[in-house]
Design an enzyme around this catalytic site. Structure first.
Site, PDB file in Angstrom:
ATOM      1  N   HIS A 178       0.974  39.852  12.775  1.00 22.97           N
ATOM      2  CA  HIS A 178      -0.227  40.564  11.918  1.00 22.97           C
ATOM      3  C   HIS A 178       0.380  41.248  10.657  1.00 22.97           C
ATOM      4  O   HIS A 178       1.505  41.617  10.576  1.00 22.97           O
ATOM      5  CB  HIS A 178      -0.790  41.969  12.893  1.00 22.97           C
ATOM      6  CG  HIS A 178      -1.851  41.430  13.947  1.00 22.97           C
ATOM      7  ND1 HIS A 178      -1.697  41.888  15.268  1.00 22.97           N
ATOM      8  CD2 HIS A 178      -2.777  40.583  14.010  1.00 22.97           C
ATOM      9  CE1 HIS A 178      -2.907  41.361  15.845  1.00 22.97           C
ATOM     10  NE2 HIS A 178      -3.533  40.481  15.039  1.00 22.97           N
ATOM     11  N   CYS A 272      -0.636  50.000  14.961  1.00 19.94           N
ATOM     12  CA  CYS A 272      -1.400  49.035  15.877  1.00 19.94           C
ATOM     13  C   CYS A 272      -2.334  50.002  16.669  1.00 19.94           C
ATOM     14  O   CYS A 272      -3.328  49.597  17.206  1.00 19.94           O
ATOM     15  CB  CYS A 272      -0.780  48.186  16.868  1.00 19.94           C
ATOM     16  SG  CYS A 272       0.510  47.386  15.848  1.00 19.94           S
TER      17      CYS A 272
HETATM   18  N1  ARG Z   1      -0.567  42.622  22.213  1.00 18.98           N
HETATM   19  C1  ARG Z   1      -1.431  42.782  20.997  1.00 18.98           C
HETATM   20  C2  ARG Z   1      -1.859  41.378  20.632  1.00 18.98           C
HETATM   21  O1  ARG Z   1      -0.788  40.528  20.481  1.00 18.98           O
HETATM   22  C3  ARG Z   1      -0.757  43.538  19.994  1.00 18.98           C
HETATM   23  C4  ARG Z   1      -1.755  43.695  19.031  1.00 18.98           C
HETATM   24  C5  ARG Z   1      -0.544  44.443  17.947  1.00 18.98           C
HETATM   25  N2  ARG Z   1      -1.625  45.026  16.852  1.00 18.98           N
HETATM   26  C6  ARG Z   1      -1.280  44.977  15.566  1.00 18.98           C
HETATM   27  N3  ARG Z   1      -2.339  45.575  14.692  1.00 18.98           N
HETATM   28  N4  ARG Z   1      -0.254  44.501  15.051  1.00 18.98           N
HETATM   29  O2  ARG Z   1      -3.048  41.219  20.232  1.00 18.98           O
END
Ligand code: ARG
Length: 284
Positions: A178, A272
């Site tokens: 991300h 996050c």
């Molecule tokens: N387990 C979540 C996923 O993989 C983690 C999300 C992390 N969020 C972020 N904004 N980086 O979707």
């Protein structure tokens, strides 16, 4: 320009980890056989929220229904622009039920919910961060990451729905899946930036966008250093690497570490776990 002049980041949406866990694997950090300590996760989350509030932020909360363990990562809810909320369309099926939970919360809290077209895949503020509001009176640029989660083609409908100038860049390291694992706006001139996550074009976009970047080493990037929350001059970080801490302090910031170890098991850290509610991508 003084540190701490970010025009957003005083109001956040967070979700207490009531039904949090690692039960499926949709990023390289998740291992379903690793148990999450639910009590420890809750205590870490309480400390995070208390730290944000102590820094002067207002934190609103959404309740976590059963069956959506990753809903604690509210950064992926969608994109806020003024009174508008654009709910995410998640890539992976286990997170898709989150969309209606978030859309309902925002509708009840006075936002107008603007839907993306059905075929647009985008994971919200986790993959889209504004930079440069107020500079030369223009609108902020919404830097948007694509490949592992969001699609590059979502840039057009995201721009239309939010009023933002969207600048898509490709993410190239699966561990930094991300955008908010690679980029953290600090104020109107500065941002933490992890070149490990981008191709040469993406690095050039960031070089042109950010007058004073704080380049993170690969090791710092992989420790989720960019996944920090900026509240004025306070920077709430999953950990503070010494060189990064010295640089931030020299700029007038106050870096604070909050242990979010249980959430790292799901591939998420401080940023996050928050969604800024006071972003206006049309302002300028
Ligand atoms: N387990 C979540 C996923 O993989 C983690 C999300 C992390 N969020 C972020 N904004 N980086 O979707």
């Amino acid at each position: 320009m003084p540190a701490g002049d970010l025009t957003w980041g005083r109001r956040f949406l967070c979700c207490a980890p009531v039904h949090f866990g690692v039960v499926y694997e949709i990023n390289p950090w998740m291992h379903a056989e690793v148990a999450v300590d639910v009590d420890r996760a809750r205590a870490q989350w309480e400390t995070l929220v208390a730290t944000l509030r102590a820094a002067g932020a207002v934190v609103e909360t959404i309740e976590q229904p059963e069956g959506v363990p990753d809903l604690v990562f509210t950064a992926n809810a969608g994109i806020v622009s003024g009174e508008r909320f654009v709910p995410s369309h998640f890539r992976h099926p286990p997170r898709r039920p989150e969309t209606e939970v978030f859309a309902t919360w925002f509708a009840r809290h006075g936002f107008s919910v603007e839907r993306l077209p059905d075929d647009a895949v985008h994971e919200g503020a986790g993959d889209a961060l504004p930079f440069g509001a107020d500079r030369s009176g223009g609108r902020p640029v919404l830097l948007s990451g694509y490949r592992y989660r969001s699609e590059a083609t979502a840039a057009v409908p995201i721009g239309a729905a939010t009023g933002a100038v969207v600048r898509p860049i490709e993410l190239v390291d699966e561990r930094l899946y991300h955008l908010d694992l690679t980029f953290c706006p600090l104020d109107e001139r500065r941002a933490m930036a992890a070149p490990l996550g981008w191709d040469r074009y993406g690095i050039r976009v960031v070089e042109e966008l950010v007058p004073e970047p704080l380049w993170l080493s690969d090791e710092e990037a992989l420790a989720f250093t960019a996944n920090s929350v900026v509240v004025g001059t306070t920077i709430v970080m999953p950990h503070v690497p010494p060189a990064v801490g010295r640089r931030l302090e020299a700029w007038g910031f106050d870096p604070v570490a909050v242990d979010v170890g249980e959430f790292l098991k799901a591939g998420g850290a401080c940023r996050c776990l928050t969604l800024a509610l006071d972003v206006d991508l049309r302002a300028g």
